[in-house]
Write an enzyme that holds these catalytic residues in place. Structure first.
Site, PDB file in Angstrom:
ATOM      1  N   GLY A 225     -20.207  12.107  42.909  1.00 43.51           N
ATOM      2  CA  GLY A 225     -19.253  12.379  43.971  1.00 43.51           C
ATOM      3  C   GLY A 225     -19.035  13.832  44.293  1.00 43.51           C
ATOM      4  O   GLY A 225     -18.178  14.163  45.095  1.00 43.51           O
ATOM      5  N   THR A 226     -19.810  14.722  43.679  1.00 43.09           N
ATOM      6  CA  THR A 226     -19.613  16.140  43.957  1.00 43.09           C
ATOM      7  C   THR A 226     -20.349  16.576  45.209  1.00 43.09           C
ATOM      8  O   THR A 226     -20.223  17.716  45.622  1.00 43.09           O
ATOM      9  CB  THR A 226     -20.081  17.001  42.778  1.00 43.09           C
ATOM     10  OG1 THR A 226     -21.315  16.485  42.302  1.00 43.09           O
ATOM     11  CG2 THR A 226     -19.066  16.992  41.671  1.00 43.09           C
ATOM     12  N   THR A 229     -25.928  14.259  47.210  1.00 42.68           N
ATOM     13  CA  THR A 229     -26.675  13.627  48.299  1.00 42.68           C
ATOM     14  C   THR A 229     -26.381  14.341  49.610  1.00 42.68           C
ATOM     15  O   THR A 229     -27.279  14.607  50.413  1.00 42.68           O
ATOM     16  CB  THR A 229     -26.272  12.148  48.393  1.00 42.68           C
ATOM     17  OG1 THR A 229     -26.362  11.567  47.097  1.00 42.68           O
ATOM     18  CG2 THR A 229     -27.172  11.398  49.330  1.00 42.68           C
ATOM     19  N   GLU A 445      -8.335  28.631  26.637  1.00 43.18           N
ATOM     20  CA  GLU A 445      -9.560  29.221  27.180  1.00 43.18           C
ATOM     21  C   GLU A 445      -9.424  30.735  27.333  1.00 43.18           C
ATOM     22  O   GLU A 445     -10.387  31.473  27.095  1.00 43.18           O
ATOM     23  CB  GLU A 445      -9.919  28.582  28.528  1.00 43.18           C
ATOM     24  CG  GLU A 445     -10.256  27.098  28.453  1.00 43.18           C
ATOM     25  CD  GLU A 445     -11.374  26.773  27.473  1.00 43.18           C
ATOM     26  OE1 GLU A 445     -12.270  27.625  27.264  1.00 43.18           O
ATOM     27  OE2 GLU A 445     -11.342  25.674  26.898  1.00 43.18           O
ATOM     28  N   HIS A 448     -10.264  32.308  23.969  1.00 43.58           N
ATOM     29  CA  HIS A 448     -11.710  32.431  23.767  1.00 43.58           C
ATOM     30  C   HIS A 448     -12.257  33.642  24.519  1.00 43.58           C
ATOM     31  O   HIS A 448     -12.998  34.446  23.980  1.00 43.58           O
ATOM     32  CB  HIS A 448     -12.430  31.196  24.317  1.00 43.58           C
ATOM     33  CG  HIS A 448     -12.379  29.982  23.432  1.00 43.58           C
ATOM     34  ND1 HIS A 448     -12.742  30.013  22.105  1.00 43.58           N
ATOM     35  CD2 HIS A 448     -12.052  28.696  23.707  1.00 43.58           C
ATOM     36  CE1 HIS A 448     -12.622  28.791  21.603  1.00 43.58           C
ATOM     37  NE2 HIS A 448     -12.192  27.972  22.555  1.00 43.58           N
ATOM     38  N   ASP A 521     -14.092  23.303  18.363  1.00 43.97           N
ATOM     39  CA  ASP A 521     -14.255  24.710  18.006  1.00 43.97           C
ATOM     40  C   ASP A 521     -14.266  24.879  16.497  1.00 43.97           C
ATOM     41  O   ASP A 521     -15.108  25.584  15.943  1.00 43.97           O
ATOM     42  CB  ASP A 521     -13.089  25.542  18.554  1.00 43.97           C
ATOM     43  CG  ASP A 521     -13.061  25.539  20.067  1.00 43.97           C
ATOM     44  OD1 ASP A 521     -14.118  25.288  20.671  1.00 43.97           O
ATOM     45  OD2 ASP A 521     -11.981  25.798  20.625  1.00 43.97           O
TER      46      ASP A 521
HETATM   47  P1  ADP Z   1     -23.049  12.439  44.950  1.00 48.09           P
HETATM   48  O1  ADP Z   1     -24.377  12.201  45.583  1.00 48.09           O
HETATM   49  O2  ADP Z   1     -22.953  13.763  44.261  1.00 48.09           O
HETATM   50  O3  ADP Z   1     -22.593  11.343  44.061  1.00 48.09           O
HETATM   51  P2  ADP Z   1     -22.188  12.259  47.653  1.00 48.09           P
HETATM   52  O4  ADP Z   1     -23.003  13.337  48.259  1.00 48.09           O
HETATM   53  O5  ADP Z   1     -22.710  10.891  47.849  1.00 48.09           O
HETATM   54  O6  ADP Z   1     -21.966  12.522  46.109  1.00 48.09           O
HETATM   55  O7  ADP Z   1     -20.702  12.380  48.181  1.00 48.09           O
HETATM   56  C1  ADP Z   1     -20.016  11.298  48.694  1.00 48.09           C
HETATM   57  C2  ADP Z   1     -19.111  11.723  49.829  1.00 48.09           C
HETATM   58  O8  ADP Z   1     -18.053  12.552  49.362  1.00 48.09           O
HETATM   59  C3  ADP Z   1     -19.809  12.541  50.880  1.00 48.09           C
HETATM   60  O9  ADP Z   1     -20.389  11.723  51.838  1.00 48.09           O
HETATM   61  C4  ADP Z   1     -18.691  13.389  51.451  1.00 48.09           C
HETATM   62  O10 ADP Z   1     -17.983  12.687  52.428  1.00 48.09           O
HETATM   63  C5  ADP Z   1     -17.795  13.597  50.275  1.00 48.09           C
HETATM   64  N1  ADP Z   1     -18.089  14.859  49.602  1.00 48.09           N
HETATM   65  C6  ADP Z   1     -18.556  15.002  48.347  1.00 48.09           C
HETATM   66  N2  ADP Z   1     -18.704  16.295  48.019  1.00 48.09           N
HETATM   67  C7  ADP Z   1     -18.335  17.011  49.103  1.00 48.09           C
HETATM   68  C8  ADP Z   1     -18.282  18.411  49.384  1.00 48.09           C
HETATM   69  N3  ADP Z   1     -18.636  19.327  48.469  1.00 48.09           N
HETATM   70  N4  ADP Z   1     -17.853  18.797  50.609  1.00 48.09           N
HETATM   71  C9  ADP Z   1     -17.499  17.887  51.520  1.00 48.09           C
HETATM   72  N5  ADP Z   1     -17.529  16.552  51.331  1.00 48.09           N
HETATM   73  C10 ADP Z   1     -17.932  16.105  50.128  1.00 48.09           C
HETATM   74 ZN    ZN Z   2     -11.990  25.913  22.586  1.00 53.20          ZN
HETATM   75 MG    MG Z   3     -25.498  10.510  45.427  1.00 50.41          MG
END
Ligand code: ADP
Ligand code: ZN
Ligand code: MG
Length: 625
Positions: A225-226, A229, A445, A448, A521
């Site tokens: 979800g980052t 894709t 943190e 550290h 740690d």
């Molecule tokens: P991953 O492939 O890393 O699991 P996706 O690319 O499928 O994640 O992300 C799913 C949705 O979440 C995207 O279609 C978008 O709408 C939203 N999203 C995720 N990351 C971002 C980002 N960095 N900026 C804007 N929208 C994001």
């Molecule tokens: Zn630590």
């Molecule tokens: Mg993906």
């Protein structure tokens, strides 16, 4: 085979008939999929139709009578006309009704004589062989052909026997990949690294002239979800090149060899479209390390993976094809995939910090009518650990909530409610810190980091972050080695020990209380101290003797385990020595952090505001005070 998966499951014929008859259907068994790929009703109707036609054309009310009765009719002069067929005799009776009859012929040499005697008019006839042939062969074959055609169509082109080896990669032509870098926020470091790929794809000649080698494969690594894709699509969108995307799991098919054929096909399709991007999503489904499966392994997956490796090796980047891939489990990938010439460039797509989250919220709130008091910055502050997909979901949930309440705009209350919902869902998946925990982690943190900058031989701090990572780590301090090291001196090991204790000591100083967060740690600190004493001979009291053999092979039989080569007394001495080393390090760290208490407070404050602090900022802070 999922032709009608989106409709509700269709009852099968038996069930339908049963329900017509008013019988109750037995409950459906689990695991028995309702595969009515084509409609059986058509066939049933067809047969009904044929029967009706036969009824219509065949004269009605034909009575089948025994041969003896037929003979009697003849004897009584009741028979009008007769048609004698090889197997049957048909005829009509005299009289008003003209009743038709038929009877099965028996061997009766006297029949003709009888008929002549009673003046019956008769004729012979052969059964229509052609009609019989059509009924017996052409129609069934025709029906089967129709069924086959029908089911092929239902299964879709992707599943047909003809196209089994074709890759399912969709071609997103440049106009379709409307994603650009502007749609991606919060992962600026990854974006920067991919900028180079975009430049190469738009202007390959420039790089070739200089003889530079462009990476063949780029692997995006990061939690789900980052935006991995999304980022890959954005690269294609920015470079305005075709985008072939396929998911790793789509390669792994039921039939052995299909996956490998798909890989081949994908690469040959892409070569024709260069410059372009091939994107293999969820690479881990396909690229799991080979030979990990004890029970004979998954031959098909291995074959597919091998084919992928072969294709990647045989590919010339100068043609302008870049292979991108994404995974959230890089640790299980086959090492062969990561070797030079394959996915040799890895780009970390990390969870966004507070600024990143604000930027992502802005993107997704673009098409939402926000109330005047909604502060996206504040929302970003309340959602540590959220990834892009969570934030997109958050905005969407809020909009839905507002719509349900018939509001004109989405207001802060909706966001609050939506955060609670999304957090509730997330808490089960991964942890979201509360305020108190967050405070502890910031000081931990910071401890550290400050120790790492204060001692002489520790690697400089690259980044400090309190964005939760994985399940165990609540924050992290990243140090960047300045050079490759093969040997470590005693002072260096002691410095490393000090850095490890920095987090724990900061907690002690600030809160007069310690948490469980330092467990890892302390484990590592103890390991270092133990190695110093027992392996490297670095303890003054115990001298140059090593007390530990090199590690045995992991799977050596039981009897081979090395026994202790020293006495109980020595063991106690060793333990004491380890404790002394750790204790001394503890005192040292306490002194450092007490002297630097002002920086500790300032850094913790900054960290809780920004969630991540770069090493340079820390060094500037330390120089100032
Ligand atoms: P991953 O492939 O890393 O699991 P996706 O690319 O499928 O994640 O992300 C799913 C949705 O979440 C995207 O279609 C978008 O709408 C939203 N999203 C995720 N990351 C971002 C980002 N960095 N900026 C804007 N929208 C994001
Ligand atoms: Zn630590
Ligand atoms: Mg993906």
């Amino acid at each position: 085979m999922t032709g009608n998966s989106n409709k509700e499951p269709r009852k099968n014929i038996i069930e339908q008939i049963r329900s017509w008859l008013g019988l109750e259907n037995p409950p459906q068994k689990y695991g028995v999929p309702q595969k009515s790929g084509f409609n059986l009703w058509y066939i049933l109707l067809f047969f009904l139709f044929v029967t009706l036609i036969q009824q219509f054309f065949l004269p009605p009310k034909v009575e089948t009578i025994p041969y003896s009765q037929f003979k009697q009719y003849v004897a009584e002069d009741k028979v009008g006309t007769l048609t004698i067929e090889p197997e049957n005799i048909r005829g009509t009776l005299t009289g008003k009704t003209g009743q038709e009859f038929t009877t099965v012929r028996v061997d009766d040499p006297g029949l003709v004589k009888d008929l002549n005697d009673h003046n019956v008019s008769y004729s012979g006839r052969y059964a229509n062989k052609l009609l019989g042939f059509i009924m017996a062969w052409i129609i069934p074959i025709g029906i089967f052909f129709l069924i086959w055609r029908f089911s092929m169509k239902k299964m879709g082109s992707g599943m047909g026997v003809m196209s089994i080896g074709k890759s399912k990669a969709k071609i997103f032509a440049e106009s379709e990949t409307k994603v650009s870098f502007e749609d991606v926020a919060g992962i600026d470091e990854a974006k920067e690294e991919l900028q180079e790929i975009v430049e190469f794809l738009t202007n390959p000649g420039k790089f070739q002239k200089l003889g530079g080698r462009i990476p063949k494969g780029v692997l995006l690594v990061g939690p789900p979800g980052t935006g991995k894709t999304l980022l890959a699509k954005a690269v294609a969108g920015e470079a305005k090149v075709p985008f072939f995307s396929i998911s790793g799991s789509e390669f792994v098919e039921m039939f052995v060899g299909v996956g490998a054929a798909r890989v081949r096909d994908l690469f040959s399709q892409a070569a024709k479209q260069a410059p372009c991007i091939i994107f293999i999503d969820e690479l881990d489904a396909l690229g799991k390390a080979r030979g990990m499966n004890v029970m004979g392994g998954h031959d098909e997956r291995e074959q597919t993976l091998n084919q992928l490796l072969v294709e990647m090796d045989g590919f010339d980047t100068n043609k302008g094809v870049i292979i991108m891939s994404a995974t959230n489990r890089p640790e299980i990938l086959d090492p062969a995939l990561l070797r030079p010439g394959r996915f040799d460039r890895q780009v970390l797509v990390d969870r966004p910090d507070i600024n990143g989250r604000e930027a992502i919220l802005k993107i997704h709130a673009k098409n939402v009518l926000l109330g005047p008091e909604v502060d996206l910055r504040k929302i970003a502050g309340r959602t540590p650990g959220f990834v892009g997909a969570d934030l997109a979901n958050l905005v969407n949930e809020s909009a839905l909530l507002a719509a349900r309440k018939d509001k004109e705009t989405v207001e802060a209350t909706e966001f609050d409610e939506a955060i609670d919902r999304v957090v509730g869902g997330l808490e089960k998946k991964n942890r979201v810190m509360n305020a108190r925990e967050k405070e502890i982690v910031t000081f931990h943190e910071s401890g550290h980091a400050i120790v790492a900058e204060s001692v002489e031989h520790a690697d400089p701090v690259h980044k400090i972050s309190i964005i939760p990572r994985g399940i165990a780590a609540l924050g992290y301090t990243q140090q960047q080695p300045t050079e490759d090291r093969y040997l470590m001196t005693r002072t260096e090991l002691l410095d490393r020990l000090a850095v490890l204790l920095g987090g724990r000591v900061a907690e002690e100083l600030v809160f007069d209380e310690i948490s469980t967060g330092a467990q890892n740690d302390l484990q590592r600190a103890t390991d270092i101290a133990r190695s110093m004493v027992t392996e490297y001979g670095m303890s003054d009291r115990l001298g140059l003797v090593t007390y530990e053999r090199a590690r045995q092979p992991m799977f050596a039989p039981q009897g081979f385990a090395p026994s202790k080569t020293y006495s109980e007394e020595k063991a106690a001495q060793i333990d004491k020595e380890i404790a002394r080393l750790v204790d001394e390090a503890h005192q040292r760290v306490r002194k450092i952090l007490t002297e630097r208490r002002d920086v500790l407070d300032k850094l913790a404050q900054l960290l809780s505001e920004k969630e991540s602090v770069q090493g340079e900022e820390l060094r500037a802070m330390m120089a100032d005070s």
